[in-house]
Each structure stands twice: as structure tokens, then as C-alpha cells.
Design a protein around this motif. Structure first.
Motif, PDB file in Angstrom:
ATOM      1  N   SER A   2       0.827  -1.191   0.000  1.00  0.00           N
ATOM      2  CA  SER A   2       0.000   0.000   0.000  1.00  0.00           C
ATOM      3  C   SER A   2       0.861   1.239   0.000  1.00  0.00           C
ATOM      4  O   SER A   2       1.918   1.279   0.611  1.00  0.00           O
ATOM      5  CB  SER A   2      -0.905  -0.033   1.223  1.00  0.00           C
ATOM      6  N   GLU A   3       0.376   2.310  -0.662  1.00  0.00           N
ATOM      7  CA  GLU A   3       1.059   3.584  -0.619  1.00  0.00           C
ATOM      8  C   GLU A   3       0.661   4.382   0.598  1.00  0.00           C
ATOM      9  O   GLU A   3       1.150   5.480   0.790  1.00  0.00           O
ATOM     10  CB  GLU A   3       0.767   4.359  -1.893  1.00  0.00           C
ATOM     11  N   LEU A   4      -0.283   3.884   1.373  1.00  0.00           N
ATOM     12  CA  LEU A   4      -0.704   4.519   2.609  1.00  0.00           C
ATOM     13  C   LEU A   4      -0.367   3.575   3.758  1.00  0.00           C
ATOM     14  O   LEU A   4      -0.718   2.393   3.717  1.00  0.00           O
ATOM     15  CB  LEU A   4      -2.207   4.814   2.587  1.00  0.00           C
ATOM     16  N   THR A   5       0.315   4.110   4.767  1.00  0.00           N
ATOM     17  CA  THR A   5       0.807   3.298   5.870  1.00  0.00           C
ATOM     18  C   THR A   5       0.047   3.596   7.156  1.00  0.00           C
ATOM     19  O   THR A   5      -0.060   4.761   7.557  1.00  0.00           O
ATOM     20  CB  THR A   5       2.305   3.542   6.087  1.00  0.00           C
ATOM     21  N   GLN A   6      -0.469   2.557   7.784  1.00  0.00           N
ATOM     22  CA  GLN A   6      -1.143   2.669   9.071  1.00  0.00           C
ATOM     23  C   GLN A   6      -0.493   1.738  10.080  1.00  0.00           C
ATOM     24  O   GLN A   6       0.018   0.677   9.715  1.00  0.00           O
ATOM     25  CB  GLN A   6      -2.623   2.275   8.950  1.00  0.00           C
ATOM     26  N   ASP A   7      -0.535   2.111  11.357  1.00  0.00           N
ATOM     27  CA  ASP A   7      -0.111   1.204  12.409  1.00  0.00           C
ATOM     28  C   ASP A   7      -1.071   0.021  12.448  1.00  0.00           C
ATOM     29  O   ASP A   7      -2.278   0.209  12.372  1.00  0.00           O
ATOM     30  CB  ASP A   7      -0.117   1.903  13.769  1.00  0.00           C
ATOM     31  N   PRO A   8      -0.568  -1.200  12.570  1.00  0.00           N
ATOM     32  CA  PRO A   8      -1.462  -2.365  12.555  1.00  0.00           C
ATOM     33  C   PRO A   8      -2.443  -2.410  13.705  1.00  0.00           C
ATOM     34  O   PRO A   8      -3.576  -2.885  13.533  1.00  0.00           O
ATOM     35  CB  PRO A   8      -0.493  -3.555  12.631  1.00  0.00           C
TER      36      PRO A   8
END
Lengths: 108, 120
Positions: A2-8
Motif C-alpha cells: 500500500s502507498e498509505l501506511t497505518q499502524d497495525p
């Protein structure tokens, strides 16, 4: 990837405030939108545009953005807010759409 | 009430085809942007395709050349024709009304989803 990163995963105590973040280069040009998804259910839009809530979404949900990072804030988290949260935006080319990998929110 | 109802999912062998449908009520499909988004078991959301009100279509690289999005205005229904299916296409497929403005890009509402399983 993904080009968007979130904390799991993120956790918050009942009634406290939690911020869920989403990072990506495209967020310098486009606002992120946010979705809540509970197990076995379809996603539900909770924030769109600069900081807009669809009808029926509690005002404890808010959105903000700075540089390449968008944030979803839940002020006074409730037990029913426990869910997966996803951000989305256009990709950095502006032609396609991307989602973040999702953040699992646990309300303690 | 605005509502989307998907159908057409099921078990299909690798290399096979399937057509998903998304029946809309409470609004006109042809006047809106409409998308398909999928979610593999236990995984995150993945945008698949969009059709604009003017008829332009766009696809994720992962499905380009294999999937085709379309609509039937008389039936107020959105479709996704899926050909040359692979195991990695296994997912719940959602349709969603789509908004594309300078202020962002979002999906609302979503259908309940239909499960596609690609397996021999």
C-alpha cells in the motif's frame, strides 16, 4: 504494497482519546477518508474531505491532516468503537485509489 | 433509502469467469461514480475498479485486462465481469457509491459484499 501506511494495532482506555494515523505522499495533495469496519460487516464511512462526518456518525470522530499524515481522532472512545479502521485516498499519481493497511483499534 | 445489494459470488476454478452484480436503490447508478472494492480473507481493503458517470473506467493494476466494470442503466445495476480468475482474487467484493472531489475520494454507502472463492 500500500502507498498509505497505518499502524497495525492501537489500543485506548474506555473514555480516553485515541489518534489513528495514515501516512503517504499522496496525502500532501489529497485528503484521506476514513472507514470503520466491524467483524463480518461492510465498511462504514466515518470521515471524508477536510473533516466531514456523514449523517449518523458521532461527533467524537474527527479528522485532520498535516504534511503527509492524516489522522482520525476519537475523543472519548466507546466500547462500540472497537473495530478496524482504514484510510483511503488517491495514489501519488492521482489516477488510482489506494487504501491503508488498516488499524485494529482495541478499547480497553 | 440508499441501498446496494451485491450478488453473483461463489466458487469458481482457477482460470474461470464470474459476473458480479450490484443492484442499487434510492439513487441512480448512471448519475454517480461507482466502484468495486475487495477484501481477501483476513486482509485489508483493496480498490478494484471505478466507472464514472460519463462512462470512463479505471482498474487496479492487479486486475487490469481481466476484469471489466459496467452498468445497466435500465436495471440501475453495476456489474463486474471477472475473467481468468486466480487464487489471489479470492475475496469479498463490495460495491460502493464513489465521490471524487478536489477535497478527496470516498466511498459511501457500501453494499454487504459477495464472496468469491477461486479454488480447484
Amino acid at each position: 504494497s500500500s502507498e498509505l501506511t497505518q499502524d497495525p494495532a492501537v489500543s485506548v482506555a474506555l473514555g480516553q482519546t485515541v489518534r489513528i494515523t495514515c501516512q503517504g505522499d499522496s496525502l500532501r495533495s489529497y485528503y484521506a477518508s476514513w472507514y470503520q469496519q466491524k467483524p463480518g460487516q461492510a465498511p462504514v464511512l466515518v470521515i471524508y474531505g477536510k473533516n466531514n462526518r456523514p449523517s449518523g456518525i458521532p461527533d467524537r470522530f474527527s479528522g485532520s491532516s498535516s504534511g503527509n499524515t492524516a489522522s482520525l481522532t476519537i475523543t472519548g472512545a466507546q466500547a462500540e468503537d472497537e473495530a478496524d479502521y482504514y484510510c483511503n485516498s488517491r495514489d501519488s499519481s492521482g489516477n488510482l485509489v489506494v487504501f491503508g493497511g488498516g488499524t485494529k483499534l482495541t478499547v480497553l | 433509502e440508499v441501498q446496494l445489494v451485491e450478488s453473483g459470488g461463489g466458487l469458481v476454478q482457477p482460470g474461470g469467469s464470474l459476473r458480479l452484480s450490484c443492484a442499487a436503490s434510492g439513487f441512480t447508478v448512471s448519475s454517480n461514480y461507482m466502484s468495486w472494492v475487495r477484501q481477501a480473507p483476513g486482509k485489508g481493503l483493496e480498490w478494484v475498479s471505478v466507472i464514472y458517470s460519463g462512462g470512463s473506467t479505471y482498474y487496479a493494476d492487479s486486475v487490469k485486462g481481466r476484469f471489466t466494470i459496467s452498468r445497466d442503466n435500465s436495471k440501475n445495476t453495476l456489474y463486474l465481469q471477472m475473467n481468468s480468475l486466480r487464487a489471489e482474487d479470492t475475496a469479498v467484493y463490495y460495491c460502493a457509491r464513489t465521490y471524487d472531489f478536489w477535497s478527496g475520494y470516498w466511498f459511501d454507502p457500501w453494499g454487504q459484499g459477495t464472496l468469491v472463492t477461486v479454488s480447484s
